[in-house]
Design an enzyme around this catalytic site. Structure first.
Site, PDB file in Angstrom:
ATOM      1  N   HIS A  30      -7.886   9.423  -1.599  1.00 48.30           N
ATOM      2  CA  HIS A  30      -7.244   9.331  -0.282  1.00 48.30           C
ATOM      3  C   HIS A  30      -8.120   9.828   0.860  1.00 48.30           C
ATOM      4  CE1 HIS A  30      -2.936   9.176   1.565  1.00 48.30           C
ATOM      5  NE2 HIS A  30      -3.832   8.703   2.392  1.00 48.30           N
ATOM      6  N   ASP A  76       0.842  -1.194   0.000  1.00 45.05           N
ATOM      7  CA  ASP A  76       0.000   0.000   0.000  1.00 45.05           C
ATOM      8  C   ASP A  76       0.877   1.244   0.000  1.00 45.05           C
ATOM      9  OD1 ASP A  76      -2.845   1.262   0.730  1.00 45.05           O
ATOM     10  OD2 ASP A  76      -1.335   2.226   1.991  1.00 45.05           O
ATOM     11  N   LYS A 125      -3.141   5.917  -4.077  1.00 43.85           N
ATOM     12  CA  LYS A 125      -4.239   6.848  -3.785  1.00 43.85           C
ATOM     13  C   LYS A 125      -4.037   8.203  -4.453  1.00 43.85           C
ATOM     14  CE  LYS A 125      -4.079   4.711   0.764  1.00 43.85           C
ATOM     15  NZ  LYS A 125      -2.636   4.358   0.729  1.00 43.85           N
ATOM     16  N   TYR A 148       2.422  10.073   0.040  1.00 44.72           N
ATOM     17  CA  TYR A 148       3.558   9.544   0.806  1.00 44.72           C
ATOM     18  C   TYR A 148       4.899   9.904   0.160  1.00 44.72           C
ATOM     19  CZ  TYR A 148      -0.069   6.408   2.739  1.00 44.72           C
ATOM     20  OH  TYR A 148      -1.204   5.887   3.312  1.00 44.72           O
TER      21      TYR A 148
END
Length: 270
Positions: A109, A46, A76, A51
Site C-alpha cells: 500500500h 479496488d 493491498k 479500508y
C-alpha cells in the site's frame, strides 16, 4: 465501452482500464456499492486491507450478476506491515475476507507507514519492503495472486525493489489528477513496463468546482468528474473513480469520448 477495455501487464495478465474505487466506503455499504458497480458494467474493483471493507467487497461480488472470472480484484498489504511474516499473513487474510481463491492484483500500500510518509521521516524501509516483496513473489509463484505491484512508491522506492527482487512490480498505484501529474514517476513506471493506476482522479472531490475544468467539460457535454476520469485515461493510466451513489457510478462509467490534444494541454497546465 472503455470500462470493458483492458491493458496487458508485463506478465501477460489483462487488467481493465477503469477500476471502481472503494476507499472511505464502510464495510456494510461496500457490499451494495460493489454489487451496483459490477451490475452497471465495471469489471475491476479496488480495495485494501486498510479500508476495512474487504468482506463487504467480497459479498458485493457474490451478490452481483457477474461471474467471478470476469471480475478483476485489486487489494493491498497495509503500509504499516513491513515484515515477511506480516505480509504472508496479510495476503492470506485478504483471500479469507474477500472469500476468493485468488487475488488478481496485490500491492504494497505504501513504502513507509502512513505516519512516516509525508515527508519521509528518515527510515526509507528499503530492507523491510524487500521482505514484504519476497512474500508477494512467493504468493505469486504459489498462484494466490495473478499479479503483484506497489502503491504510492516513488522512483527510489521502486528501484529498491528492482535491486532486490526476482519479479519486477507490474503496477504502481499513485495519485494522479488534473493539477497533480508526476510525469517523471509515470514515465519511469512506463519505461519499466509497469502500468500506472491513478487514484482520486477528481482529487477526492476537490476539482468539482474548478471553473477551468468545468469550461472544458461543458464543451464536451459531460461532467467535471467525467473529464477528470477521461484525462487520466488519456494519459495511459487506470483511473479509480469512487462514489456511493448509483447514478454517479453510471455517469463515471460513461467516458467514451475523446479530449482533444489542445484541451489535454490546457488540463495539463492547470
Amino acid at each position: 465501452m472503455v470500462i470493458k477495455e483492458t491493458y496487458t501487464l508485463s506478465n501477460g495478465v489483462t487488467i481493465p482500464k477503469v477500476a471502481f474505487g472503494t476507499w472511505q466506503i464502510e464495510n456494510d455499504d461496500a457490499r451494495r456499492c460493489v454489487k451496483q458497480a459490477l451490475n452497471i458494467g465495471y469489471t475491476h474493483v479496488d480495495t485494501a486491507a486498510a479500508y476495512e471493507n474487504e468482506q463487504g467487497v467480497g459479498q458485493g461480488i457474490k451478490d452481483s450478476n457477474v461471474n467471478r472470472e470476469d471480475i478483476f480484484i485489486t487489494s493491498k498489504i497495509p503500509a504499516e506491515i513491513k515484515t515477511y511474516e506480516g505480509a504472508v499473513e496479510s495476503i492470506n487474510k485478504t483471500l479469507e475476507y474477500l472469500d476468493i481463491d485468488q487475488i488478481d492484483l496485490m500491492l504494497i500500500h505504501a513504502p513507509r507507514p502512513w505516519a512516516e510518509m509525508f515527508p519521509p521521516q528518515g527510515n526509507m524501509y528499503y530492507e523491510e519492503n524487500a521482505q514484504v516483496w519476497k512474500a508477494l513473489e512467493e504468493a505469486y509463484e504459489a498462484g494466490k495472486v495473478k499479479a503483484i505491484g506497489v502503491s504510492n512508491f516513488q522512483i527510489e522506492d521502486i528501484q529498491n525493489i528492482f535491486d532486490n527482487c526476482k519479479i519486477k512490480p507490474m503496477v504502481n498505484q499513485i495519485q494522479v489528477h488534473v493539477g497533480n501529474v508526476p510525469k517523471e514517476l509515470i514515465d519511469f513506471c512506463k519505461d519499466n513496463d509497469m502500468v500506472v493506476m491513478a487514484y482520486a482522479p477528481n482529487a477526492t472531490g476537490g476539482l468539482i468546482n474548478n471553473d477551468e475544468i468545468k469550461k472544458i467539460a461543458d464543451k464536451y457535454g459531460v461532467s467535471t468528474p467525467q473529464i477528470c476520469i477521461r484525462f487520466d485515461l488519456q494519459l495511459g493510466l487506470i483511473p479509480l473513480p469512487k462514489t456511493v451513489h448509483e447514478e454517479y457510478m453510471k455517469v463515471n462509467a460513461d467516458i467514451d469520448f475523446e479530449i482533444s490534444d489542445e484541451d489535454m494541454d490546457k488540463l495539463l497546465a492547470i
